[in-house]
Design an enzyme around this catalytic site. Structure first.
Site, PDB file in Angstrom:
ATOM      1  N   PHE A 253      47.386   9.647  33.990  1.00 26.87           N
ATOM      2  CA  PHE A 253      47.924  10.906  33.446  1.00 26.87           C
ATOM      3  C   PHE A 253      49.435  10.849  33.270  1.00 26.87           C
ATOM      4  O   PHE A 253      50.162  11.786  33.621  1.00 26.87           O
ATOM      5  CB  PHE A 253      47.571  12.096  34.341  1.00 26.87           C
ATOM      6  CG  PHE A 253      46.126  12.497  34.349  1.00 26.87           C
ATOM      7  CD1 PHE A 253      45.213  11.936  33.489  1.00 26.87           C
ATOM      8  CD2 PHE A 253      45.679  13.464  35.247  1.00 26.87           C
ATOM      9  CE1 PHE A 253      43.872  12.321  33.514  1.00 26.87           C
ATOM     10  CE2 PHE A 253      44.351  13.856  35.289  1.00 26.87           C
ATOM     11  CZ  PHE A 253      43.444  13.286  34.423  1.00 26.87           C
TER      12      PHE A 253
ATOM     13  N   ASN B  32      41.558   7.534  37.392  1.00 28.63           N
ATOM     14  CA  ASN B  32      42.890   7.001  37.678  1.00 28.63           C
ATOM     15  C   ASN B  32      43.819   7.928  38.445  1.00 28.63           C
ATOM     16  O   ASN B  32      44.982   7.614  38.655  1.00 28.63           O
ATOM     17  CB  ASN B  32      43.545   6.571  36.359  1.00 28.63           C
ATOM     18  CG  ASN B  32      42.731   5.509  35.650  1.00 28.63           C
ATOM     19  OD1 ASN B  32      42.220   4.590  36.291  1.00 28.63           O
ATOM     20  ND2 ASN B  32      42.583   5.641  34.337  1.00 28.63           N
ATOM     21  N   THR B  33      43.313   9.091  38.853  1.00 26.01           N
ATOM     22  CA  THR B  33      44.047   9.982  39.736  1.00 26.01           C
ATOM     23  C   THR B  33      43.244  10.086  41.030  1.00 26.01           C
ATOM     24  O   THR B  33      42.102  10.547  41.009  1.00 26.01           O
ATOM     25  CB  THR B  33      44.222  11.378  39.115  1.00 26.01           C
ATOM     26  OG1 THR B  33      45.039  11.281  37.944  1.00 26.01           O
ATOM     27  CG2 THR B  33      44.889  12.326  40.099  1.00 26.01           C
TER      28      THR B  33
ATOM     29  N   ASN C 235      39.692  18.290  32.758  1.00 28.05           N
ATOM     30  CA  ASN C 235      39.493  16.877  33.063  1.00 28.05           C
ATOM     31  C   ASN C 235      39.511  16.692  34.580  1.00 28.05           C
ATOM     32  O   ASN C 235      40.559  16.736  35.209  1.00 28.05           O
ATOM     33  CB  ASN C 235      40.587  16.029  32.411  1.00 28.05           C
ATOM     34  CG  ASN C 235      40.306  14.543  32.521  1.00 28.05           C
ATOM     35  OD1 ASN C 235      39.459  14.106  33.294  1.00 28.05           O
ATOM     36  ND2 ASN C 235      41.021  13.744  31.738  1.00 28.05           N
TER      37      ASN C 235
ATOM     38  N   SER D 113      38.631  11.623  35.200  1.00 28.57           N
ATOM     39  CA  SER D 113      39.385  10.381  35.084  1.00 28.57           C
ATOM     40  C   SER D 113      39.321   9.622  36.406  1.00 28.57           C
ATOM     41  O   SER D 113      39.441  10.222  37.480  1.00 28.57           O
ATOM     42  CB  SER D 113      40.853  10.665  34.743  1.00 28.57           C
ATOM     43  OG  SER D 113      41.622   9.485  34.870  1.00 28.57           O
TER      44      SER D 113
ATOM     45  N   LYS E 131      34.735  17.959  30.903  1.00 29.42           N
ATOM     46  CA  LYS E 131      34.531  16.552  30.566  1.00 29.42           C
ATOM     47  C   LYS E 131      34.050  15.822  31.810  1.00 29.42           C
ATOM     48  O   LYS E 131      34.668  15.910  32.876  1.00 29.42           O
ATOM     49  CB  LYS E 131      35.832  15.922  30.055  1.00 29.42           C
ATOM     50  CG  LYS E 131      35.643  14.492  29.539  1.00 29.42           C
ATOM     51  CD  LYS E 131      36.875  13.999  28.799  1.00 29.42           C
ATOM     52  CE  LYS E 131      36.632  12.630  28.172  1.00 29.42           C
ATOM     53  NZ  LYS E 131      37.784  12.172  27.381  1.00 29.42           N
TER      54      LYS E 131
ATOM     55  N   ASN F 176      41.919   0.862  31.410  1.00 34.65           N
ATOM     56  CA  ASN F 176      43.197   1.534  31.626  1.00 34.65           C
ATOM     57  C   ASN F 176      43.250   2.190  32.990  1.00 34.65           C
ATOM     58  O   ASN F 176      42.251   2.687  33.513  1.00 34.65           O
ATOM     59  CB  ASN F 176      43.472   2.552  30.510  1.00 34.65           C
ATOM     60  CG  ASN F 176      43.017   3.952  30.867  1.00 34.65           C
ATOM     61  OD1 ASN F 176      43.727   4.695  31.549  1.00 34.65           O
ATOM     62  ND2 ASN F 176      41.823   4.331  30.419  1.00 34.65           N
TER      63      ASN F 176
ATOM     64  N   THR G  75      45.760  13.814  28.388  1.00 36.04           N
ATOM     65  CA  THR G  75      45.725  14.842  29.416  1.00 36.04           C
ATOM     66  C   THR G  75      47.154  15.247  29.804  1.00 36.04           C
ATOM     67  O   THR G  75      48.003  14.404  30.058  1.00 36.04           O
ATOM     68  CB  THR G  75      44.975  14.349  30.662  1.00 36.04           C
ATOM     69  OG1 THR G  75      43.620  14.055  30.290  1.00 36.04           O
ATOM     70  CG2 THR G  75      44.984  15.372  31.777  1.00 36.04           C
TER      71      THR G  75
ATOM     72  N   ASP H   8      47.158  10.714  22.393  1.00 35.66           N
ATOM     73  CA  ASP H   8      48.294  11.606  22.135  1.00 35.66           C
ATOM     74  C   ASP H   8      48.528  12.469  23.370  1.00 35.66           C
ATOM     75  O   ASP H   8      48.229  13.662  23.397  1.00 35.66           O
ATOM     76  CB  ASP H   8      48.007  12.465  20.902  1.00 35.66           C
ATOM     77  CG  ASP H   8      49.239  13.216  20.417  1.00 35.66           C
ATOM     78  OD1 ASP H   8      50.327  13.041  21.012  1.00 35.66           O
ATOM     79  OD2 ASP H   8      49.110  13.984  19.446  1.00 35.66           O
TER      80      ASP H   8
ATOM     81  N   ASN I 170      33.803  10.305  29.996  1.00 38.39           N
ATOM     82  CA  ASN I 170      35.081   9.652  30.242  1.00 38.39           C
ATOM     83  C   ASN I 170      34.840   8.152  30.405  1.00 38.39           C
ATOM     84  O   ASN I 170      33.752   7.656  30.123  1.00 38.39           O
ATOM     85  CB  ASN I 170      35.731  10.244  31.500  1.00 38.39           C
ATOM     86  CG  ASN I 170      37.244  10.276  31.418  1.00 38.39           C
ATOM     87  OD1 ASN I 170      37.869   9.290  31.024  1.00 38.39           O
ATOM     88  ND2 ASN I 170      37.841  11.399  31.790  1.00 38.39           N
TER      89      ASN I 170
END
Length: 356
Positions: free
Chosen positions: A123, A186-187, A181, A184, A217, A119, A94, A73, A246
């Protein structure tokens, strides 16, 4: 009793691109929230509560300990539907200060044979202003909500603190806890912020803005010794708790023909890696701070393993894709049985049992 066969629905959803399927699932949840009779009926069926599971944190009642992990979400659009599929709390985001599209598509992949997901979303979200509008609608909705925050992709590492400052100011009157966060994969450069200096700086800044509980996290790919040191730094700087873990970038976990050489892996492939790091953190930090475990939790037994290792709450996300809302009900009902089997009358007696 069953309102629909999720396994049948899953066959249809899995014929679609994963991100399209995710969008359709979200639309379904929004539809539930707009139909109170259906929501009430689903909640009655899936939502498990028992005095042995109820806990109070931050002055809020958590009717059961199983929550939705961040990432599903992203824009706070499905909050009111979460009890209808059994969750005792939810974590949205996020969210970043400004809207961003995320990484190029395709960026979401199913590792079918291993009940896992990879994935590289990056973000993707509608930004903090949109999220605030969603939260402002929840006047009478009494349900625990965490807000997961991250920096924009275009923000250089040297200016990352400013992005988080913007977010703490935006959400200081909303949600029940906030999650930093910086884990992750992916950034670009985000995980580089998992260092002692940045942790000290961000908590000092955050504590000057809000008295909300703030969690850190962490990623599952650090050595246990380094993760423990980082968590200790966070707690000493004022963290209310730690969320572990994560997604992982350990691509040696699978030989799946569907895997990519980018993005984070979650689901069953992450289970043991996440547990082992969480256990190491729990051994060191249980009793010193609140711990939440997430990563490949697919059964009551696995949730109970995390609880005994120190988790006050657990979160599920990827396994929900493969098992549906029945999983949340099974975990909560199973926890009640496991607590009784070990002679406990309340979940608090089991939390950190491995270290008592």
């Amino acid at each position: 009793m069953s309102f629909f066969s999720y396994q049948t629905l899953k066959k249809l959803l899995f014929k679609l691109d994963p991100e399209t399927a995710h969008t359709l699932a979200g639309l379904g949840l929004k539809a539930v929230s707009y139909c109170p009779p259906l929501q009430k009926c689903l909640t009655r069926h899936y939502f498990v509560t028992d005095t042995s599971l109820e806990q109070t944190f931050f002055g809020r009642s958590f009717k059961n300990p199983v929550g939705l992990g961040a990432g599903f979400d992203k824009n706070g659009q499905y909050i009111t539907a979460m009890p209808a599929i059994g969750f005792g709390f939810t974590e949205i985001g996020t969210v970043t200060p400004k809207p961003q599209d995320g990484n190029a598509k395709p960026r979401l992949f199913r590792l079918l044979d291993e009940n896992s997901i990879q994935n590289a979303m990056g973000f993707n979200n509608k930004g903090s202003h949109y999220m605030l509008q969603q939260l402002k609608k929840l006047y009478f909705f009494d349900y625990p909500i965490g807000i997961n925050i991250g920096k924009n992709k275009v923000t250089p590492e040297s200016e990352a603190l400013s992005d988080y400052e913007t977010l703490f100011k935006a959400f200081k009157h909303y949600g029940d806890y906030i999650v930093i966060n910086i884990s992750s994969p992916n950034t670009p450069g985000l995980r580089d912020l998992q260092n002692e200096n940045f942790i000290k700086a961000i908590f000092k800044m955050a504590k000057s803005i809000t008295d909300q509980p703030i969690f850190l996290k962490i990623a599952p790919d650090m050595e246990a010794e380094d993760a423990i040191a980082l968590c200790n730094t966070a707690v000493e700087a004022g963290a209310a708790g730690i969320i572990a873990t994560n997604t992982t970038i350990d691509y040696t976990l699978t030989d799946s023909p569907y895997k990519k050489d980018f993005g984070g892996i979650s689901g069953a492939l992450l289970t043991e890696k996440s547990y082992q790091l969480f256990r190491a953190i729990g051994k060191e930090l249980y009793g010193k701070t609140m711990l939440i475990s997430v990563g490949g939790i697919d059964s009551a037994e696995e949730a109970y393993r995390r609880i005994k290792a120190g988790a006050s709450l657990v979160q599920v996300y990827s396994m929900l894709v493969y098992r549906g809302p029945a999983l949340i009900k099974e975990i909560n009902e199973g926890l009640i049985v496991l607590l009784k089997k070990d002679g406990y009358t309340h979940i608090s007696e089991a939390i950190g049992a491995d270290w008592k």
